[in-house]
Design a protein around this motif. Structure first.
Motif, PDB file in Angstrom:
ATOM      1  N   ARG A   1      -6.946   7.962   7.069  1.00  0.00           N
ATOM      2  CA  ARG A   1      -7.611   8.922   7.969  1.00  0.00           C
ATOM      3  C   ARG A   1      -8.791   9.604   7.296  1.00  0.00           C
ATOM      4  NH1 ARG A   1      -2.312   9.964   9.354  1.00  0.00           N
ATOM      5  NH2 ARG A   1      -2.215  11.806   8.015  1.00  0.00           N
TER       6      ARG A   1
ATOM      7  N   ASP B   1      -2.847   1.549   9.645  1.00  0.00           N
ATOM      8  CA  ASP B   1      -3.810   2.604   9.953  1.00  0.00           C
ATOM      9  C   ASP B   1      -4.267   2.425  11.390  1.00  0.00           C
ATOM     10  OD1 ASP B   1      -5.761   0.641  10.075  1.00  0.00           O
ATOM     11  OD2 ASP B   1      -6.446   0.973   8.043  1.00  0.00           O
ATOM     12  N   ASP B   2      -5.187   3.250  11.829  1.00  0.00           N
ATOM     13  CA  ASP B   2      -5.650   3.201  13.212  1.00  0.00           C
ATOM     14  C   ASP B   2      -6.343   1.890  13.559  1.00  0.00           C
ATOM     15  OD1 ASP B   2      -4.621   5.693  13.485  1.00  0.00           O
ATOM     16  OD2 ASP B   2      -6.540   6.712  13.145  1.00  0.00           O
TER      17      ASP B   2
ATOM     18  N   ARG C   1      -2.579   9.296   5.465  1.00  0.00           N
ATOM     19  CA  ARG C   1      -3.564  10.341   5.177  1.00  0.00           C
ATOM     20  C   ARG C   1      -4.797   9.757   4.479  1.00  0.00           C
ATOM     21  NH1 ARG C   1      -1.906  14.975   1.124  1.00  0.00           N
ATOM     22  NH2 ARG C   1      -1.107  13.077   0.243  1.00  0.00           N
TER      23      ARG C   1
END
Length: 169
Positions: free
Chosen positions: A54, A3-4, A51
């Motif tokens: 996020r 993930d980020d 997804r």
């Protein structure tokens, strides 16, 4: 997948698997089925990991997938007991979690309908708020309140005072 924040799906699984297994165990009452539920929930989450991350709070998403998988399993006629021509050897006692499904609390919990059991477990074992439980179950907070109240009443009726004290320990 990452993930980020640099956290990977594997890191998430390592961090959350034990808690998810406890939740599944309380829902299903069986260690083997609980493990299957966790694997199903994690597999479904992995497909959409980017997804899910996020959108925020992946743990809540996985819990919801797990509860939905359990509810779907309960609806299938295949989960019901089937007789066979022989009796298998008995297994060793299961020490998977804090709640003993063979004990009085586990028996009373198993007698609740799946949705009510999920509500009681999420509210009082996972210690989620009404709003958080409603989000996991996909219903309104008032439905959670009603299901929790009715579930607790059924548990109290099913358990004697001595069994309640023993379960608190």
């Amino acid at each position: 997948m990452t993930d980020d924040g640099g956290s990977t799906f594997a890191d998430f699984v390592v961090r959350e698997q034990a808690g998810l297994l406890r939740l599944a165990y309380l829902l299903a009452g069986d260690r083997g089925h609980a493990e299957d539920l966790v694997q199903t929930a994690l597999m479904r989450t992995y497909r959409h990991w980017g997804r899910v991350v996020r959108r925020g709070e992946p743990r809540a998403y996985v819990r919801r997938v797990l509860v939905n998988a359990h509810t779907s399993w309960r609806r299938r006629p295949l989960h019901r007991e089937q007789t066979t021509g022989w009796i298998p050897d008995s297994a060793a006692p299961d020490a998977a979690g804090p709640a003993d499904p063979a004990g009085p609390l586990g028996t009373a919990l198993a007698a609740l309908p799946p949705r009510m059991r999920a509500t009681v477990v999420l509210r009082f074992y996972e210690d989620l708020s009404e709003q958080q439980t409603a989000e996991v179950l996909g219903c309104s907070p008032s439905t959670v309140n009603t299901q929790a109240t009715r579930g607790l009443a059924r548990l109290r009726a099913a358990l004697t005072a001595a069994e309640v004290e023993e379960a608190r320990r």
